[in-house]
Scaffold this motif. Sequence first.
Motif, PDB file in Angstrom:
ATOM      1  N   GLN A 198       6.878   3.980  -6.353  1.00 59.60           N
ATOM      2  CA  GLN A 198       6.202   4.556  -5.120  1.00 59.60           C
ATOM      3  C   GLN A 198       6.721   4.029  -3.852  1.00 59.60           C
ATOM      4  O   GLN A 198       7.005   4.686  -2.864  1.00 59.60           O
ATOM      5  N   TYR A 199       7.102   2.868  -3.827  1.00 55.86           N
ATOM      6  CA  TYR A 199       7.640   2.122  -2.635  1.00 55.86           C
ATOM      7  C   TYR A 199       8.995   2.823  -2.488  1.00 55.86           C
ATOM      8  O   TYR A 199       9.531   2.992  -1.412  1.00 55.86           O
ATOM      9  N   GLU A 200       9.846   2.893  -3.770  1.00 53.33           N
ATOM     10  CA  GLU A 200      11.098   3.445  -3.347  1.00 53.33           C
ATOM     11  C   GLU A 200      11.095   5.092  -2.795  1.00 53.33           C
ATOM     12  O   GLU A 200      11.835   5.225  -2.164  1.00 53.33           O
ATOM     13  N   LEU A 201      10.130   5.871  -3.472  1.00 58.64           N
ATOM     14  CA  LEU A 201      10.009   7.193  -2.953  1.00 58.64           C
ATOM     15  C   LEU A 201       9.799   7.257  -1.352  1.00 58.64           C
ATOM     16  O   LEU A 201      10.244   8.214  -0.696  1.00 58.64           O
ATOM     17  N   GLN A 202       8.934   6.539  -0.981  1.00 56.39           N
ATOM     18  CA  GLN A 202       8.318   6.425   0.243  1.00 56.39           C
ATOM     19  C   GLN A 202       9.558   5.695   1.468  1.00 56.39           C
ATOM     20  O   GLN A 202       9.550   6.259   2.386  1.00 56.39           O
ATOM     21  N   ARG A 203       9.739   4.556   0.875  1.00 56.58           N
ATOM     22  CA  ARG A 203      10.363   3.715   1.912  1.00 56.58           C
ATOM     23  C   ARG A 203      11.999   3.705   1.572  1.00 56.58           C
ATOM     24  O   ARG A 203      12.750   3.354   2.490  1.00 56.58           O
TER      25      ARG A 203
END
Length: 254
Positions: free
Chosen positions: A17-22
């Motif tokens: 989720q971190y990778e997708l968003q940030r």
Amino acid sequence: MTRSVSQVEQYEKCPRQYELQRVERITPRPAAWSHQGSAFHLAAEGYEGSGRSLTADQVAEIFHEDYTARVNEALQAEPNLDHWLTAGTDGQSDIEARYVLGMEQTRAYVRWAEENQPVIWKDPTGRPGIELHLTADLGGVRVQGYVDQFVSKPDKSVRVRDLKTGSMKSKFQLQTYGVLARKALGVEVNDADWYMAKSGGLSRPVDLTAVTEDEVAERFVSMDQGVKAGSFQASPGFHCRFCDVAYACSARRG
């Protein structure tokens, strides 16, 4: 790169989720609860910044204008309300319900502050401790935080206070803010609490006396190293139902 509590907690929950968003910058699905929280914070900040001279109606008007502007902007970007995140209802109903709730919570905050008269701490220049942006190096990682309020206590120490419109509370957030305040402001911080808009009152205090800089820094260092190493494995679970970038994730559940 400057790190924050929200980055750490998002990475620990699901690195993907971190990778997708940030990292990949996937556009998150909008959610009315986010706009409600932001508008409530702005209204409370406006009230405290005025020295509590504004009336409840004037503070509610700040919420009204900000919430309306945020929702309208989000609707322009995503007019399909079926794509909005909600808690078991449709998008339009959720937007309307959270407007009513936010207006009520804003007025309730004014009533609570007038009745309890918490003393907002001020720094030596007279700047009030409202929505202060603090940064400091923790374990070699640059960490930042926006602290909603600092409240003066009779023993000359300062209490960290975070305003919450939802039910999710993070002790790590309060611990981080306490450490940042000690380092960046040089004040004594022994405890912290939450103002819970849902109930219109304070939580029980969280003891911060035993919280050390090294203890807090450890989680920031671990997260920073994971991101720099490109470690973004997915951690699918129930939380996928409330993930605002789950639609772009092949590992999502629910």
